[in-house]
Write a protein that holds these residues in place. Structure first.
Motif, PDB file in Angstrom:
ATOM      1  N   PHE A 112      50.421  60.632  75.653  1.00  0.00           N
ATOM      2  CA  PHE A 112      50.051  61.931  76.242  1.00  0.00           C
ATOM      3  C   PHE A 112      48.632  61.926  76.792  1.00  0.00           C
ATOM      4  CE2 PHE A 112      53.673  63.693  73.701  1.00  0.00           C
ATOM      5  CZ  PHE A 112      54.393  64.143  74.786  1.00  0.00           C
ATOM      6  N   GLU A 113      47.764  61.077  76.240  1.00  0.00           N
ATOM      7  CA  GLU A 113      46.434  60.935  76.830  1.00  0.00           C
ATOM      8  C   GLU A 113      46.515  60.374  78.247  1.00  0.00           C
ATOM      9  OE1 GLU A 113      44.096  58.565  74.235  1.00  0.00           O
ATOM     10  OE2 GLU A 113      43.903  60.116  72.677  1.00  0.00           O
ATOM     11  N   THR A 114      47.501  59.496  78.483  1.00  0.00           N
ATOM     12  CA  THR A 114      47.616  58.902  79.821  1.00  0.00           C
ATOM     13  C   THR A 114      48.102  59.908  80.859  1.00  0.00           C
ATOM     14  OG1 THR A 114      49.930  58.159  79.564  1.00  0.00           O
ATOM     15  CG2 THR A 114      48.183  56.665  78.781  1.00  0.00           C
ATOM     16  N   ILE A 115      48.745  60.992  80.427  1.00  0.00           N
ATOM     17  CA  ILE A 115      49.233  61.975  81.409  1.00  0.00           C
ATOM     18  C   ILE A 115      48.501  63.314  81.296  1.00  0.00           C
ATOM     19  CG2 ILE A 115      51.524  60.909  81.535  1.00  0.00           C
ATOM     20  CD1 ILE A 115      52.577  63.231  79.817  1.00  0.00           C
ATOM     21  N   ASP A 116      47.422  63.327  80.526  1.00  0.00           N
ATOM     22  CA  ASP A 116      46.644  64.568  80.344  1.00  0.00           C
ATOM     23  C   ASP A 116      46.194  65.162  81.679  1.00  0.00           C
ATOM     24  OD1 ASP A 116      46.700  65.336  77.774  1.00  0.00           O
ATOM     25  OD2 ASP A 116      44.794  64.439  77.180  1.00  0.00           O
ATOM     26  N   ASP A 117      45.587  64.330  82.529  1.00  0.00           N
ATOM     27  CA  ASP A 117      45.057  64.829  83.799  1.00  0.00           C
ATOM     28  C   ASP A 117      46.179  65.352  84.687  1.00  0.00           C
ATOM     29  OD1 ASP A 117      42.557  64.147  82.958  1.00  0.00           O
ATOM     30  OD2 ASP A 117      42.461  62.259  84.091  1.00  0.00           O
ATOM     31  N   ALA A 118      47.301  64.628  84.700  1.00  0.00           N
ATOM     32  CA  ALA A 118      48.426  65.064  85.530  1.00  0.00           C
ATOM     33  C   ALA A 118      48.994  66.383  85.029  1.00  0.00           C
ATOM     34  CB  ALA A 118      49.510  63.980  85.551  1.00  0.00           C
ATOM     35  N   LEU A 119      49.077  66.552  83.707  1.00  0.00           N
ATOM     36  CA  LEU A 119      49.572  67.814  83.145  1.00  0.00           C
ATOM     37  C   LEU A 119      48.632  68.976  83.486  1.00  0.00           C
ATOM     38  CD1 LEU A 119      50.836  66.716  79.599  1.00  0.00           C
ATOM     39  CD2 LEU A 119      52.235  67.543  81.503  1.00  0.00           C
ATOM     40  N   ALA A 120      47.318  68.711  83.420  1.00  0.00           N
ATOM     41  CA  ALA A 120      46.352  69.762  83.746  1.00  0.00           C
ATOM     42  C   ALA A 120      46.456  70.152  85.214  1.00  0.00           C
ATOM     43  CB  ALA A 120      44.939  69.275  83.412  1.00  0.00           C
ATOM     44  N   GLU A 121      46.579  69.157  86.099  1.00  0.00           N
ATOM     45  CA  GLU A 121      46.717  69.452  87.523  1.00  0.00           C
ATOM     46  C   GLU A 121      48.004  70.221  87.790  1.00  0.00           C
ATOM     47  OE1 GLU A 121      47.055  67.170  91.860  1.00  0.00           O
ATOM     48  OE2 GLU A 121      46.708  66.002  90.033  1.00  0.00           O
ATOM     49  N   LYS A 122      49.056  69.834  87.099  1.00  0.00           N
ATOM     50  CA  LYS A 122      50.340  70.509  87.267  1.00  0.00           C
ATOM     51  C   LYS A 122      50.239  71.982  86.861  1.00  0.00           C
ATOM     52  CE  LYS A 122      55.212  69.930  85.979  1.00  0.00           C
ATOM     53  NZ  LYS A 122      55.439  71.203  85.292  1.00  0.00           N
ATOM     54  N   ALA A 123      49.549  72.250  85.746  1.00  0.00           N
ATOM     55  CA  ALA A 123      49.392  73.632  85.281  1.00  0.00           C
ATOM     56  C   ALA A 123      48.582  74.456  86.287  1.00  0.00           C
ATOM     57  CB  ALA A 123      48.727  73.643  83.914  1.00  0.00           C
ATOM     58  N   ASN A 124      47.497  73.869  86.821  1.00  0.00           N
ATOM     59  CA  ASN A 124      46.667  74.590  87.794  1.00  0.00           C
ATOM     60  C   ASN A 124      47.439  74.911  89.073  1.00  0.00           C
ATOM     61  OD1 ASN A 124      44.386  74.649  86.163  1.00  0.00           O
ATOM     62  ND2 ASN A 124      43.638  72.669  86.911  1.00  0.00           N
ATOM     63  N   LEU A 125      48.183  73.922  89.574  1.00  0.00           N
ATOM     64  CA  LEU A 125      48.937  74.130  90.814  1.00  0.00           C
ATOM     65  C   LEU A 125      50.064  75.138  90.603  1.00  0.00           C
ATOM     66  CD1 LEU A 125      49.146  70.511  92.273  1.00  0.00           C
ATOM     67  CD2 LEU A 125      47.675  72.400  93.004  1.00  0.00           C
ATOM     68  N   SER A 126      50.661  75.116  89.428  1.00  0.00           N
ATOM     69  CA  SER A 126      51.726  76.084  89.140  1.00  0.00           C
ATOM     70  C   SER A 126      51.167  77.498  89.122  1.00  0.00           C
ATOM     71  CB  SER A 126      52.378  75.766  87.787  1.00  0.00           C
ATOM     72  OG  SER A 126      53.024  74.511  87.829  1.00  0.00           O
ATOM     73  N   ASN A 127      49.982  77.668  88.553  1.00  0.00           N
ATOM     74  CA  ASN A 127      49.346  78.995  88.544  1.00  0.00           C
ATOM     75  C   ASN A 127      49.001  79.453  89.958  1.00  0.00           C
ATOM     76  OD1 ASN A 127      49.470  79.164  85.756  1.00  0.00           O
ATOM     77  ND2 ASN A 127      47.447  78.224  85.458  1.00  0.00           N
ATOM     78  N   TYR A 128      48.628  78.496  90.820  1.00  0.00           N
ATOM     79  CA  TYR A 128      48.310  78.847  92.205  1.00  0.00           C
ATOM     80  C   TYR A 128      49.555  79.306  92.948  1.00  0.00           C
ATOM     81  CZ  TYR A 128      47.461  78.062  97.173  1.00  0.00           C
ATOM     82  OH  TYR A 128      47.394  78.208  98.542  1.00  0.00           O
ATOM     83  N   LEU A 129      50.667  78.586  92.715  1.00  0.00           N
ATOM     84  CA  LEU A 129      51.882  78.836  93.493  1.00  0.00           C
ATOM     85  C   LEU A 129      52.663  80.031  92.982  1.00  0.00           C
ATOM     86  CD1 LEU A 129      53.192  77.395  95.905  1.00  0.00           C
ATOM     87  CD2 LEU A 129      54.670  76.193  94.284  1.00  0.00           C
ATOM     88  N   LEU A 130      52.650  80.225  91.699  1.00  0.00           N
ATOM     89  CA  LEU A 130      53.453  81.292  91.090  1.00  0.00           C
ATOM     90  C   LEU A 130      52.536  82.456  90.733  1.00  0.00           C
ATOM     91  CD1 LEU A 130      55.603  79.032  88.746  1.00  0.00           C
ATOM     92  CD2 LEU A 130      56.238  79.938  90.986  1.00  0.00           C
ATOM     93  N   PRO A 131      53.056  83.673  90.579  1.00  0.00           N
ATOM     94  CA  PRO A 131      54.468  84.039  90.680  1.00  0.00           C
ATOM     95  C   PRO A 131      54.903  84.474  92.088  1.00  0.00           C
ATOM     96  CG  PRO A 131      53.244  85.885  89.826  1.00  0.00           C
ATOM     97  CD  PRO A 131      52.237  84.795  90.086  1.00  0.00           C
ATOM     98  N   HIS A 132      53.966  84.564  93.021  1.00  0.00           N
ATOM     99  CA  HIS A 132      54.276  85.177  94.323  1.00  0.00           C
ATOM    100  C   HIS A 132      55.325  84.400  95.113  1.00  0.00           C
ATOM    101  CE1 HIS A 132      50.880  87.720  93.427  1.00  0.00           C
ATOM    102  NE2 HIS A 132      50.075  86.659  93.319  1.00  0.00           N
ATOM    103  N   ASN A 133      55.358  83.073  94.927  1.00  0.00           N
ATOM    104  CA  ASN A 133      56.278  82.261  95.725  1.00  0.00           C
ATOM    105  C   ASN A 133      57.447  81.713  94.911  1.00  0.00           C
ATOM    106  OD1 ASN A 133      54.621  82.392  98.115  1.00  0.00           O
ATOM    107  ND2 ASN A 133      53.204  81.000  97.073  1.00  0.00           N
TER     108      ASN A 133
END
Length: 501
Positions: A112-133
């Motif tokens: 999980f340390e190896t995918i920490d950055d990817a998970l954080a980026e995924k959470a940020n982008l999801s917040n940007y895109l949702l809920p409006h779209n």
């Protein structure tokens, strides 16, 4: 500790492989209506088989899903956590169990340390895109939102997936098994009187494991509902490595949402140490895909005995462990395919199979004599594995009669406590075998029947070649030729057309 798995190289590549071990594999397959198979995704299974220092051996089978990233990472990291001097001959059973448990914990956290950055980026982008779209079709999104959506798909592919794993460790001539998930480990012990005792070590961590259901119920989950669903987030395993969805986002998964704490864990169930002093036999590590393919084709009742029968039969014929393991996997693959195309009752369960891996580690068990072949005095006899309709247990005895050289009898088969009997084969006769499960009556049969006819008896009298060295025909095709001619309306008789010339 582990090198970047993307370049497919690791320090573990330089470790000595165990030569008392063989591995067989087959990729996943989906059958079309015509019976032809196609691979639906890259192979996601993995394995390891290393010889360490101080009489230490490490083996593992990994069943990956949604990609092979976790399986690859776990195989390298577990090796690093167990074969860098952490284990030595002075360790007690408790020491070994503690080190194994710690190794799995390190693997899980390190992954999980190896995918920490990817998970954080995924959470940020999801917040940007949702809920409006959230419910907007992709082609109606703004160019910027489309780019975000594409990036989210890339990140999901990068972080998704998990693996189940079965690990076997031999240290001080003792066997330790660490299991997470739904792979299977069998230990087959042969005795001097030619019998095999088959022992399944541990139970799969699945949605029908009573202990696991109780563990989940203690966390506030509805165990009856989980049992009925048969899956947790698309997998039957209740323990697994990786899979961030069930580890961090389990409150968003319906059957897990009521859990008080993390319900799907990576903690291994450990068995051992079991002394291997004086043991003759073999150890089998099987991926879930191999087990499911065999059980789909023939039912679960005697799957353990069937796979042991196949391994013992191949050991009696092959001179290479790699060839033994691959031959057994190929046989399971053919059985699965044949049941599908047969249209029989179990055909509906056999439309596809997942990746299959079998690891065989022999324990003072002899391979076939390279000089003994069917054309040089050896005669291969079928193996009988009677079937039972009752539920199998984890400890079952099976007697196997395998190869009869021309001048003597070689049999393999259970322990001295077994109630099995075996008739002594004589030249020109096929042996019979009897099997007794701990919860069934003794059954005796010279061959299996129905879908269980894994090994069929040949005629008691072998056809003798004529003066030209040819064996006379022993199958009558006249009915086939007659039907072929009538179906195709060509008016050709058996003699004038398709029949033998």
């Amino acid at each position: 500790i582990v090198t970047d798995t993307r370049n497919h190289q690791s320090w573990t590549d330089d470790l000595p492989l165990c030569q008392m071990c063989g591995v067989g594999t087959a990729p996943n397959c989906v059958y079309g209506p015509d019976g032809k198979g196609t691979q639906s995704h890259p192979n996601e299974d993995g394995h390891l088989r290393f010889r360490g220092d101080d009489g230490c051996f490490l083996y593992g089978v990994f069943n990956g899903y949604d990609g092979s990233r976790v399986a690859n990472f776990a195989s390298q990291c577990l090796t690093a956590e167990l074969l860098l001097g952490q284990l030595n001959s002075g360790h007690t059973d408790n020491d070994v169990r503690r080190i194994l448990t710690q190794a799995f914990d390190v693997v899980e956290k390190s992954y999980f340390e190896t995918i920490d950055d990817a998970l954080a980026e995924k959470a940020n982008l999801s917040n940007y895109l949702l809920p409006h779209n959230e419910n907007v079709p992709f082609h109606q999104l703004s160019p910027q939102s489309q780019k975000v959506m594409e990036r989210l798909k890339e990140l999901e592919q990068e972080v998704s997936g998990g693996a189940t794993v079965a690990v076997a460790l031999i240290l001080n001539n003792k066997l330790y098994i660490a299991n997470v998930g739904t792979n299977r480990v069998l230990l087959c012990k042969s005795s001097s009187d030619g019998q095999n005792q088959v022992l399944q070590i541990g139970r799969p961590h699945s949605t029908d494991n009573e202990d696991e259901l109780q563990r989940l119920a203690a966390l506030g989950l509805d165990s009856a509902r989980i049992r009925q669903a048969g899956q947790i987030a698309g997998q039957s395993s209740s323990r697994r490595l990786g899979d961030y969805r069930v580890k961090f986002n389990y409150n968003e998964i319906d059957v897990l949402s009521a859990a008080k704490s993390k319900p799907v864990v990576a903690e291994p169930e450990i068995h051992g140490g079991q002394s291997l002093e004086g043991v003759t036999g073999f150890l089998l590590l099987m991926s879930e895909g191999l087990i499911n393919a065999l059980e789909s084709a023939h039912g679960p009742e005697q799957a353990n005995q069937e796979i042991v029968a196949m391994v013992a039969a191949e050991l009696a014929q092959q001179t290479s462990l790699e060839a033994v393991a691959q031959s057994v996997v190929d046989r399971v693959k053919r059985l699965h395919h044949d049941v599908f195309v047969s249209g029989r009752q179990r055909a509906t369960y056999c439309s596809r199979h997942e990746d299959m891996t079998l690891l065989i580690r022999t324990l003072n068990y002899p391979l076939a004599d390279a000089a003994l072949t069917p054309t040089q005095g050896g005669r291969i006899c079928p193996v009988s594995v009677p079937y039972s309709n009752s539920q199998s247990t984890s400890k079952t005895s099976v007697t196997l009669s395998l190869v009869m050289p021309s001048q003597s009898t070689l049999t393999n088969g259970t322990n001295t406590a077994s109630t099995l009997e075996e008739g002594t084969p004589t030249p020109g006769q096929s042996p019979t075998a009897t099997l007794q499960s701990t919860n069934t009556q003794t059954q005796s049969s010279s061959s299996s029947s129905g879908d269980g006819s894994l090994f069929r008896q040949r005629g008691s009298q072998a056809a003798q070649p004529d003066e030209t060295g040819r064996v006379p025909p022993y199958v009558d095709f006249s009915q086939f030729y007659r039907l072929w001619g009538s179906d195709h309306g060509d008016g050709q008789s058996m003699q004038g057309g398709l029949g033998p010339q």
